[in-house]
Design an enzyme around this catalytic site. Structure first.
Site, PDB file in Angstrom:
ATOM      1  N   CYS A 197      -1.120   8.374   7.609  1.00 19.42           N
ATOM      2  CA  CYS A 197      -2.453   8.102   7.061  1.00 19.42           C
ATOM      3  C   CYS A 197      -3.426   7.728   8.190  1.00 19.42           C
ATOM      4  O   CYS A 197      -3.015   7.116   9.186  1.00 19.42           O
ATOM      5  CB  CYS A 197      -2.375   6.943   6.081  1.00 19.42           C
ATOM      6  SG  CYS A 197      -1.408   7.317   4.618  1.00 19.42           S
ATOM      7  N   CYS A 233      -3.618   4.067   9.535  1.00 19.10           N
ATOM      8  CA  CYS A 233      -2.378   3.520  10.093  1.00 19.10           C
ATOM      9  C   CYS A 233      -1.798   4.391  11.212  1.00 19.10           C
ATOM     10  O   CYS A 233      -0.622   4.233  11.578  1.00 19.10           O
ATOM     11  CB  CYS A 233      -1.339   3.358   8.992  1.00 19.10           C
ATOM     12  SG  CYS A 233      -1.870   2.257   7.684  1.00 19.10           S
ATOM     13  N   CYS A 250       0.838  -1.202   0.000  1.00 18.91           N
ATOM     14  CA  CYS A 250       0.000   0.000   0.000  1.00 18.91           C
ATOM     15  C   CYS A 250       0.878   1.260   0.000  1.00 18.91           C
ATOM     16  O   CYS A 250       0.651   2.193  -0.773  1.00 18.91           O
ATOM     17  CB  CYS A 250      -0.930  -0.034   1.219  1.00 18.91           C
ATOM     18  SG  CYS A 250      -2.092   1.339   1.254  1.00 18.91           S
ATOM     19  N   CYS A 251       1.896   1.283   0.890  1.00 14.32           N
ATOM     20  CA  CYS A 251       2.806   2.441   0.939  1.00 14.32           C
ATOM     21  C   CYS A 251       3.538   2.593  -0.393  1.00 14.32           C
ATOM     22  O   CYS A 251       3.778   3.707  -0.857  1.00 14.32           O
ATOM     23  CB  CYS A 251       3.827   2.289   2.065  1.00 14.32           C
ATOM     24  SG  CYS A 251       3.203   2.718   3.700  1.00 14.32           S
ATOM     25  N   CYS A 263       7.751   4.344   6.132  1.00 16.03           N
ATOM     26  CA  CYS A 263       6.803   4.242   5.030  1.00 16.03           C
ATOM     27  C   CYS A 263       7.473   3.812   3.735  1.00 16.03           C
ATOM     28  O   CYS A 263       6.811   3.457   2.779  1.00 16.03           O
ATOM     29  CB  CYS A 263       6.132   5.584   4.808  1.00 16.03           C
ATOM     30  SG  CYS A 263       7.292   6.864   4.341  1.00 16.03           S
TER      31      CYS A 263
HETATM   32  S1  SF4 Z   1       0.442   4.504   5.741  1.00 15.89           S
HETATM   33 FE1  SF4 Z   1      -1.184   2.943   5.608  1.00 15.89          FE
HETATM   34  S2  SF4 Z   1      -2.791   3.794   4.317  1.00 15.89           S
HETATM   35 FE2  SF4 Z   1      -0.986   5.086   4.093  1.00 15.89          FE
HETATM   36  S3  SF4 Z   1      -0.012   4.358   2.285  1.00 15.89           S
HETATM   37 FE3  SF4 Z   1       0.978   3.275   3.992  1.00 15.89          FE
HETATM   38  S4  SF4 Z   1      -0.219   1.396   4.357  1.00 15.89           S
HETATM   39 FE4  SF4 Z   1      -1.409   2.735   2.971  1.00 15.89          FE
END
Ligand code: SF4
Length: 398
Positions: free
Chosen positions: A205, A208, A123-124, A231
């Site tokens: 985010c 998270c 996701c990151c 991240c």
């Molecule tokens: S912090 Fe969480 S929601 Fe944001 S990009 Fe990374 S995994 Fe995705």
């Protein structure tokens, strides 16, 4: 010496920049980085998080048109989006670029917006690392807010870093402490991210990030209960870099002594005896042999009236570098006829050395960490106080 920029490698340029600016303060490093040809095209990458406003403010002072890359993961708190717009407007930043993942990539890999529940790294990578890498491809350097105190992997951080032999990373706040950050925000009355007051000292985010309890590490609320700590925005050769980097760090076992700044240079403290607090002096016998006294910056010097003879050294505390009461106190002590050594201790920085000496102080006592950040040459550069020798005037010698 400036390397030949047509043939210089990133390593050559980084070595030159670190050598050239090693004695500069954070603001000077940032200001020079914006114009030094060895740095090239540069952007500030900002999350508009808890401490981002420090670098954003500095940028606004030197060049409001500096590109600011804001990564909108589309998973941020509403408060962050509002704060971003508000800060950009208040500081007059004219080139804030919102960076997002490509819609087709999101549609292919995270159409429901739930990838963070199953694979935070992916996701990151989708929402932060890849979009940022794309945005940075037009730049030779980027500015980060990373600092040495933020962990072992950052303990040897320099102002300028070679990022994978293709770009320079500039860390103007490398030597700053948490107190330096707070002092800067207070002194410049900078707007705070609204979530700080709700228990979020580090803000990422929304899915998270959770609030942090008193006593917890400030980053404990990021990816809580997961091994993940970064991240992935700090990447090398396009690859995410997480976990400890191969950096050798020396751990100091013993707390080193404070450093005394004098016109002749840095010296060790030669005062081997104790200090009496001014409060204790009031209750001690009038004929007690008080030879060294500690005074708070808000102390009333008249409590020492008639008791200054035989005092060798008075040390005045500076609780923060925005507190100017110590300067007034020094002047009053000199006007009262104190001819012994007068020392300023605590939050005094090289920029204040001229004022320190003009006020009547002989020397400054600073923590060893500050002596490393601000070597003697920086204090010496401010030692032009002699042309306005208020000390002798105060002492009646002129
Ligand atoms: S912090 Fe969480 S929601 Fe944001 S990009 Fe990374 S995994 Fe995705």
């Amino acid at each position: 010496m400036l390397p030949d920029l047509t043939t210089a490698t990133v390593d050559d340029r980084v070595a030159y920049l670190n050598q050239r600016y090693k004695h500069h303060a954070a603001q000077a490093v940032l200001e020079r980085a914006l114009s030094d040809e060895a740095v090239g095209r540069i952007a500030l990458v900002s999350s508009f998080g808890a401490e981002s406003v420090v670098l954003l403010h500095m940028i606004s002072l030197y060049d409001r048109a500096t590109p600011v890359l804001f990564i909108d993961t589309q998973m941020l708190f509403e408060e962050t989006m509002a704060y971003q717009a508000d800060v950009a407007q208040q500081l007059g930043l004219t080139d804030v670029r919102t960076i997002r993942a490509r819609p087709e990539a999101v549609a292919a890999h995270d159409p429901e917006g739930l990838l963070h529940k199953t694979d935070t790294d992916a996701c990151c990578n989708l929402r932060k690392t890849e979009p940022l890498e794309r945005a940075l491809s037009n730049f030779d350097a980027w500015i980060t807010g990373r600092k040495r105190f933020q962990g072992q992997t950052r303990a040897a951080l320099d102002f300028f870093e070679n990022e994978g032999d293709f770009r320079i990373k500039v860390n103007p706040l490398a030597h700053w402490t948490p107190e330096d950050v707070q002092d800067y925000m207070i002194n410049n009355r900078l707007p705070r991210h609204p979530l700080i007051a709700k228990g979020y000292p580090s803000i990422g985010c929304a899915p998270c990030t959770s609030p942090v309890k008193p006593g917890e590490d400030p980053r404990a609320g990021r990816w809580r209960n997961q091994e993940k700590e970064e991240c992935g925005i700090h990447f090398i050769n396009g690859k995410v870099v997480r976990g400890p980097l191969p950096v050798e760090v020396e751990i100091e076992e013993e707390k080193p002594m404070n450093v005394i700044v004098t016109d002749q240079g840095f010296v060790n403290d030669d005062w081997a005896h104790g200090f009496i607090a001014a409060a204790d002096l009031e209750t001690s016998a009038a004929d007690a042999p008080a030879v060294a006294i500690d005074l708070a910056s808000d102390a009333d010097p008249t409590i020492l009236a008639g008791r200054l003879d035989g005092v060798d050294l008075i040390r005045v505390d500076f609780p923060s570098f925005s507190d100017g009461r110590g300067f007034t106190l020094a002047r009053r002590l000199r006007l009262m006829g104190f001819n012994g050594r007068l020392r300023a201790r605590g939050h005094v920085i090289a920029d204040q050395y001229t004022m320190v000496r003009r006020s009547g102080f002989d020397e400054v006592e600073i923590a060893p960490e500050l002596a490393k950040r601000q070597p003697w040459e920086q204090w010496q550069a401010r030692a032009a106080w002699q042309s306005h020798d208020y000390q002798n005037r105060l002492r009646g010698a002129v």
